[in-house]
Design a protein around this motif. Structure first.
Motif, PDB file in Angstrom:
ATOM      1  N   GLN A 365       0.833  -1.209   0.000  1.00 35.54           N
ATOM      2  CA  GLN A 365       0.000   0.000   0.000  1.00 35.54           C
ATOM      3  C   GLN A 365       0.864   1.254   0.000  1.00 35.54           C
ATOM      4  OE1 GLN A 365      -2.350  -1.486   3.557  1.00 35.54           O
ATOM      5  NE2 GLN A 365      -4.011  -0.651   2.335  1.00 35.54           N
ATOM      6  N   VAL A 366       1.903   1.251   0.869  1.00 34.20           N
ATOM      7  CA  VAL A 366       2.776   2.428   0.949  1.00 34.20           C
ATOM      8  C   VAL A 366       3.545   2.597  -0.357  1.00 34.20           C
ATOM      9  CG1 VAL A 366       4.782   3.428   2.109  1.00 34.20           C
ATOM     10  CG2 VAL A 366       2.977   2.337   3.453  1.00 34.20           C
ATOM     11  N   ALA A 367       4.039   1.476  -0.924  1.00 35.24           N
ATOM     12  CA  ALA A 367       4.801   1.576  -2.167  1.00 35.24           C
ATOM     13  C   ALA A 367       3.918   2.085  -3.299  1.00 35.24           C
ATOM     14  CB  ALA A 367       5.387   0.210  -2.532  1.00 35.24           C
ATOM     15  N   LEU A 368       2.668   1.601  -3.352  1.00 37.69           N
ATOM     16  CA  LEU A 368       1.754   2.078  -4.393  1.00 37.69           C
ATOM     17  C   LEU A 368       1.471   3.564  -4.204  1.00 37.69           C
ATOM     18  CD1 LEU A 368      -0.735  -0.913  -4.731  1.00 37.69           C
ATOM     19  CD2 LEU A 368       1.017  -0.192  -6.341  1.00 37.69           C
ATOM     20  N   ALA A 369       1.277   3.965  -2.944  1.00 36.19           N
ATOM     21  CA  ALA A 369       1.054   5.390  -2.674  1.00 36.19           C
ATOM     22  C   ALA A 369       2.268   6.206  -3.103  1.00 36.19           C
ATOM     23  CB  ALA A 369       0.773   5.599  -1.184  1.00 36.19           C
ATOM     24  N   ALA A 370       3.473   5.683  -2.824  1.00 30.90           N
ATOM     25  CA  ALA A 370       4.704   6.377  -3.220  1.00 30.90           C
ATOM     26  C   ALA A 370       4.762   6.509  -4.738  1.00 30.90           C
ATOM     27  CB  ALA A 370       5.931   5.631  -2.709  1.00 30.90           C
ATOM     28  N   LEU A 371       4.376   5.445  -5.440  1.00 33.23           N
ATOM     29  CA  LEU A 371       4.431   5.481  -6.899  1.00 33.23           C
ATOM     30  C   LEU A 371       3.438   6.483  -7.475  1.00 33.23           C
ATOM     31  CD1 LEU A 371       4.847   1.752  -7.916  1.00 33.23           C
ATOM     32  CD2 LEU A 371       6.565   3.561  -7.822  1.00 33.23           C
ATOM     33  N   VAL A 372       2.241   6.534  -6.876  1.00 33.13           N
ATOM     34  CA  VAL A 372       1.237   7.471  -7.369  1.00 33.13           C
ATOM     35  C   VAL A 372       1.722   8.899  -7.161  1.00 33.13           C
ATOM     36  CG1 VAL A 372      -1.082   8.364  -6.971  1.00 33.13           C
ATOM     37  CG2 VAL A 372      -0.710   5.899  -7.125  1.00 33.13           C
ATOM     38  N   VAL A 373       2.242   9.185  -5.968  1.00 34.26           N
ATOM     39  CA  VAL A 373       2.769  10.527  -5.697  1.00 34.26           C
ATOM     40  C   VAL A 373       3.922  10.836  -6.645  1.00 34.26           C
ATOM     41  CG1 VAL A 373       4.073  11.893  -4.021  1.00 34.26           C
ATOM     42  CG2 VAL A 373       2.044  10.649  -3.303  1.00 34.26           C
ATOM     43  N   TYR A 374       4.771   9.847  -6.864  1.00 33.64           N
ATOM     44  CA  TYR A 374       5.920  10.025  -7.731  1.00 33.64           C
ATOM     45  C   TYR A 374       5.480  10.313  -9.167  1.00 33.64           C
ATOM     46  CZ  TYR A 374      10.340   8.868 -10.034  1.00 33.64           C
ATOM     47  OH  TYR A 374      11.463   8.900 -10.798  1.00 33.64           O
ATOM     48  N   ALA A 375       4.489   9.558  -9.643  1.00 32.66           N
ATOM     49  CA  ALA A 375       3.983   9.783 -11.006  1.00 32.66           C
ATOM     50  C   ALA A 375       3.383  11.177 -11.124  1.00 32.66           C
ATOM     51  CB  ALA A 375       2.945   8.719 -11.366  1.00 32.66           C
ATOM     52  N   LYS A 376       2.656  11.605 -10.079  1.00 33.12           N
ATOM     53  CA  LYS A 376       2.077  12.955 -10.098  1.00 33.12           C
ATOM     54  C   LYS A 376       3.175  14.012 -10.146  1.00 33.12           C
ATOM     55  CE  LYS A 376      -2.261  11.979  -7.660  1.00 33.12           C
ATOM     56  NZ  LYS A 376      -2.900  12.019  -6.321  1.00 33.12           N
ATOM     57  N   ARG A 377       4.234  13.802  -9.345  1.00 30.87           N
ATOM     58  CA  ARG A 377       5.333  14.770  -9.323  1.00 30.87           C
ATOM     59  C   ARG A 377       6.053  14.802 -10.668  1.00 30.87           C
ATOM     60  NH1 ARG A 377       8.249  13.286  -3.581  1.00 30.87           N
ATOM     61  NH2 ARG A 377       6.573  13.977  -2.211  1.00 30.87           N
ATOM     62  N   PHE A 385       2.007  17.139  -3.645  1.00 31.20           N
ATOM     63  CA  PHE A 385       1.170  15.945  -3.502  1.00 31.20           C
ATOM     64  C   PHE A 385       1.547  15.200  -2.217  1.00 31.20           C
ATOM     65  CE2 PHE A 385       1.968  16.810  -7.986  1.00 31.20           C
ATOM     66  CZ  PHE A 385       0.667  16.993  -8.446  1.00 31.20           C
ATOM     67  N   VAL A 386       0.553  14.829  -1.447  1.00 25.54           N
ATOM     68  CA  VAL A 386       0.801  14.102  -0.201  1.00 25.54           C
ATOM     69  C   VAL A 386      -0.042  12.835  -0.188  1.00 25.54           C
ATOM     70  CG1 VAL A 386       0.665  14.186   2.314  1.00 25.54           C
ATOM     71  CG2 VAL A 386       1.304  16.229   1.035  1.00 25.54           C
ATOM     72  N   ALA A 387       0.591  11.704   0.139  1.00 25.91           N
ATOM     73  CA  ALA A 387      -0.151  10.456   0.253  1.00 25.91           C
ATOM     74  C   ALA A 387      -0.531  10.243   1.719  1.00 25.91           C
ATOM     75  CB  ALA A 387       0.717   9.304  -0.237  1.00 25.91           C
ATOM     76  N   ARG A 388      -1.614   9.506   1.934  1.00 28.78           N
ATOM     77  CA  ARG A 388      -2.066   9.233   3.301  1.00 28.78           C
ATOM     78  C   ARG A 388      -2.266   7.737   3.492  1.00 28.78           C
ATOM     79  NH1 ARG A 388      -3.726  13.434   6.218  1.00 28.78           N
ATOM     80  NH2 ARG A 388      -3.447  15.427   5.150  1.00 28.78           N
ATOM     81  N   TYR A 389      -2.096   7.319   4.756  1.00 28.62           N
ATOM     82  CA  TYR A 389      -2.360   5.915   5.100  1.00 28.62           C
ATOM     83  C   TYR A 389      -3.124   5.916   6.410  1.00 28.62           C
ATOM     84  CZ  TYR A 389      -1.688   0.968   5.888  1.00 28.62           C
ATOM     85  OH  TYR A 389      -1.909  -0.366   6.101  1.00 28.62           O
ATOM     86  N   ASN A 390      -4.318   5.319   6.412  1.00 36.89           N
ATOM     87  CA  ASN A 390      -5.192   5.375   7.586  1.00 36.89           C
ATOM     88  C   ASN A 390      -5.295   6.809   8.094  1.00 36.89           C
ATOM     89  OD1 ASN A 390      -6.382   2.887   7.996  1.00 36.89           O
ATOM     90  ND2 ASN A 390      -4.672   2.068   9.171  1.00 36.89           N
ATOM     91  N   THR A 395       5.327  10.431   4.884  1.00 31.14           N
ATOM     92  CA  THR A 395       6.455  11.300   4.548  1.00 31.14           C
ATOM     93  C   THR A 395       7.452  10.554   3.663  1.00 31.14           C
ATOM     94  OG1 THR A 395       7.583  10.560   6.523  1.00 31.14           O
ATOM     95  CG2 THR A 395       6.253  12.544   6.715  1.00 31.14           C
ATOM     96  N   ASP A 396       8.375  11.314   3.062  1.00 28.87           N
ATOM     97  CA  ASP A 396       9.435  10.707   2.251  1.00 28.87           C
ATOM     98  C   ASP A 396      10.253   9.726   3.085  1.00 28.87           C
ATOM     99  OD1 ASP A 396       8.720  11.910  -0.047  1.00 28.87           O
ATOM    100  OD2 ASP A 396      10.544  13.085  -0.313  1.00 28.87           O
ATOM    101  N   ASP A 397      10.378  10.024   4.369  1.00 26.28           N
ATOM    102  CA  ASP A 397      11.076   9.161   5.307  1.00 26.28           C
ATOM    103  C   ASP A 397      10.469   7.748   5.319  1.00 26.28           C
ATOM    104  OD1 ASP A 397      12.678   8.595   7.686  1.00 26.28           O
ATOM    105  OD2 ASP A 397      10.757   8.698   8.752  1.00 26.28           O
ATOM    106  N   VAL A 398       9.145   7.668   5.367  1.00 20.80           N
ATOM    107  CA  VAL A 398       8.456   6.366   5.349  1.00 20.80           C
ATOM    108  C   VAL A 398       8.636   5.699   3.989  1.00 20.80           C
ATOM    109  CG1 VAL A 398       6.208   5.230   5.491  1.00 20.80           C
ATOM    110  CG2 VAL A 398       6.773   7.067   7.080  1.00 20.80           C
TER     111      VAL A 398
END
Ligand SMILES: [K+]
Ligand SMILES: [K+]
Lengths: 491, 491
Positions: A365-377, A385-390, A395-398
């Motif tokens: 889930q986190v990797a997919l969120a990272a990819l979506v944010v990355y594609a948007k950027r 763009f900020v991704a959320r989980y629950n 953050t980029d750290d996660v």
């Protein structure tokens, strides 16, 4: 400066406790009808003595109040305690009636405590009951151990993105120490409850009590050790109740985040079971994969009814994906698609905070969120763009934590596969053994280590390499790798 | 709003230019001694007509000055132009004497332009010379195309961490447009120079001029198409000069960053060739892997001398690691370790900015730097740690880009392997075909698609799936995936 006293104290205490639990398989052997099996009691007596004296000695020598444990001591304690427990757990297996050497016993104990379930025992059907019970107990301990660690230790250590499960309540070290003990007891009770429920249902549906007890322990632990050479398949005869569906339900329960069960009970927040992002994603994956495999099974076997296809599909999907590794049938006969499919899904795993293994669904889930944010950027370099989980921002750290985890996962997998091939294993055996070890699944692929084979014939070096892979996989890699990095020992 | 005019203009112009180059293989066929081969000229005449008219028409219809190209137009242009070039490049292959359908021709053209080198041609030894030259030319174009893209396009698009190679000089769009053209011409001249040098050396060492020309083109492009069924092995007879060592040198040159050659020539900074972090890391990996494989070869074959073992080791390590894919021998006979070893190293690739494929060594450097920083942060949560690459600091942004790249790489690999297995390929063929496609290597493993086999017998759907994998791998995944994301089309 590293403070090693708490490390010795806790590790010693855990080893001594393990020694005490060895009295149970000792009693089981003593109560056996078979004189040869009865004689096996002494191996557990010796193992218990060694563990209690040496563990107790280490704990006593470093006795004292522990006010707080630093981050680095936390890593050391985790690595040291798991390793020490395996070293001592192997003793009774090496001395006993399984007729194996210490390396084999070490492999079996590691496979047990890490809930992997790969076995080197060639004749389970005639094995002494004490050894069988001990194998099941090791998986059961490993299961509850990882639940407690995932809840109380890994989020603090920030391993592989686990910091997103850190509870805000634990903002001070003291509060954490007090809560951790209570919560650990509560989690263990929930775990015990599900094991008991699984036992009752298996027994009620006709499995002999002894086998039901062992399988209940290794099911909820998503471990996969069985008391029979034919694994769970030995209990599935025509006309019997669908024991495989009972096992499927409890493998799924074992793969859910036990922390959510705790929150549900303590705060009455039962809705969380249905709204938690990780649980929903996990159930969705299971559903999709089951439907896919059900169609495949219907396609392959002309004379099969849809319900049997569904049972075969859901049992094997859940067993492999959660990393349990029970077999009811050899899916090597289902063709190359099924083999490739099962090989891939074994890396998925269950939820973080469960007994299951693999990469864990939240990381996807986190990797997919990272990819979506990355594609948007990429498409809109000036956007924010900020991704959320629950509901919480990621953050980029996660992202770096989680994506590093994937990278290390594949790098370890490839390295282990090459090492195993270098030790003389054929390509399919090497690749699947490497995967099954680090994903803590159990069975590999092919005639040697597949669902109907075992790991006895592998060279000792391969067994030790696989043991290292199991420990790395179970402790989420970084817990061990950090200790091996030079930076750890500086400052 | 997306401005599609520049996309049509540039894509059309490139297709028309490709059509003009088809006149070369047409002439080659016309000059052939063989009447059957001579008749093949018409397929190139038709292909050239189609490409020149349709490409020229699209360019003419969208003619006009291009002041600047936006980021999204850049992605679209990249994806559209590569795809359109493959579609038209396949036409003469489908019409000509190779006796293949359009899907096979599309696969072959994709394999050519992406410098993959997987082939569906079953009888190269008797193929018409025009088709052979066209295959080599496609790889040669693909090689120079990717060098220019890696220098001028990918850093701007920030694909997979390529932004670390962005030159500070190009801070305005106009400056970039002016420089890009000059630099692209300079890079092409360097590429042409190395190709000519490779041709002269192969010819000088005794390879017939025709074969030397074709192999020079596919060596510097790290492409791997050959004019013979036995690949380069056909030219390695006892007593011949070590042509394999010449090829090894030029495969290495093709895997170095051409931007560094440019800097060396323009500014006289030849030292950069020895101080550049990426080049050093690449040469180190090649050295270590060659020594490792040399010992393995000495170990397997009792009657081999160290120099022959060295030749076998370095040629195959460089051929597979750089993704060239030439074969001099079937390493499937070297045992499971070698097979697993070669399977793993094919993902490594060469340097960014070269013609080579795979993940590229700089990404491993960045990932390792990310892991070291991550391990330091785990052990010392309050410390501040910064990684550097070629003296510049690496940000979390770069880490996320690079680690996402690895994640998408493995996800695409696994998905493609499962799709191919679902299409009926056996496990080894499916897994190795998926790997060889996305890493743009060429040969797979096993009896069907291994170094001594080819891809002709695969079903059409598998050929198209592999073609998609080749394009994704060559364009670094994100260039294509971004276009497929909904966010791309918004705003
Ligand atoms: K397991
Ligand atoms: K290639």
């Amino acid at each position: 400066m590293l403070n090693l006293r708490p490390v010795f104290l806790v590790t010693g205490a855990l080893v001594a406790a393990l020694g005490v639990t060895m009295l149970l398989p000792m009693l089981t052997d003593l109560l056996s009808q078979d004189a040869v099996h009865r004689a096996d009691w002494s191996s557990f007596a010796i193992g218990a003595t060694a563990a209690i004296f040496m563990g107790g000695g280490a704990a006593a020598a470093s006795w004292g109040r522990i006010d707080s444990i630093g981050i680095r001591e936390g890593f050391l304690l985790t690595g040291a305690s798991w390793t020490a427990l395996v070293v001592f757990a192997a003793i009774p297996l090496a001395l006993g009636g399984l007729d194996i050497g210490y390396v084999d016993a070490f492999f079996e104990a590691m496979s047990g405590l890490t809930t992997t379930g790969s076995t080197i025992v060639t004749n389970l059907d005639d094995a002494p009951p004490g050894a069988l019970l001990w194998r099941s107990m090791l998986q059961w301990f490993g299961g509850v151990g990882i639940i407690i660690m995932a809840f109380a230790v890994l989020p603090i250590l920030k391993v592989g993105g686990m910091q997103i499960f850190k509870s805000e309540a634990w903002d001070t070290s003291e509060k954490f120490m007090a809560n951790a003990t209570n919560y650990s007891i509560a989690l263990s009770l929930i775990y015990l409850f599900f094991t008991a429920l699984c036992f009752v249902m298996l027994w009620g549906f006709g499995m002999p009590a002894w086998h039901a007890l062992n399988h209940a322990m290794t099911t909820v632990a998503t471990g996969g050790f069985s008391t029979r050479d034919a694994s769970l398949g030995a209990f599935l005869t025509v006309g019997r109740a669908p024991l495989d569906l009972v096992v499927t339900v409890f493998m799924i329960i074992g793969s859910l985040p036990f922390g959510i069960f705790l929150v549900a009970i303590l705060r009455g927040a039962w809705k969380r079971l249905f709204t938690d992002s990780q649980i929903r994603f996990f159930i969705t994956i299971v559903t999709v994969l089951t439907v896919l495999m059900m169609f495949r099974v219907l396609n392959i076997f002309d004379d099969i009814d849809p319900f049997t296809a569904f049972r075969l599909a859901i049992f094997n999907v859940v067993s492999i994906m959660t990393g349990t590794g029970y077999a009811t049938t050899d899916y090597n006969a289902w063709g190359p698609f099924a083999v490739g499919f099962f090989f891939c899904i074994m890396f998925i795993g269950g939820c973080a905070g469960s007994t299951s293994c693999g990469m864990k669904v939240f990381r996807f889930q986190v990797a997919l969120a990272a990819l979506v944010v990355y594609a948007k950027r990429l498409a809109h370099p000036n956007g924010v763009f900020v991704a959320r989980y629950n509901q919480r921002p990621l953050t980029d750290d996660v992202f770096v934590s989680v994506l590093s985890f994937f990278f290390v996962y594949f790098a370890t997998f490839a390295s282990l596969a090459v090492v195993l091939a270098g030790l003389g294993l054929d390509t399919l055996t090497a690749i699947s053994s490497a995967g099954t070890a680090i994903a803590n699944v159990g069975p590999g692929l092919g005639p040697i280590v597949g669902p109907s084979g075992n790991f006895a014939s592998l060279p000792d070096a391969a067994k030790l390499a696989m043991s290292a892979g199991m420990l790395l996989g179970r402790l989420e890699f970084f817990t061990i790798l950090v200790i091996l990095s030079p930076a750890f020992w500086r400052g």
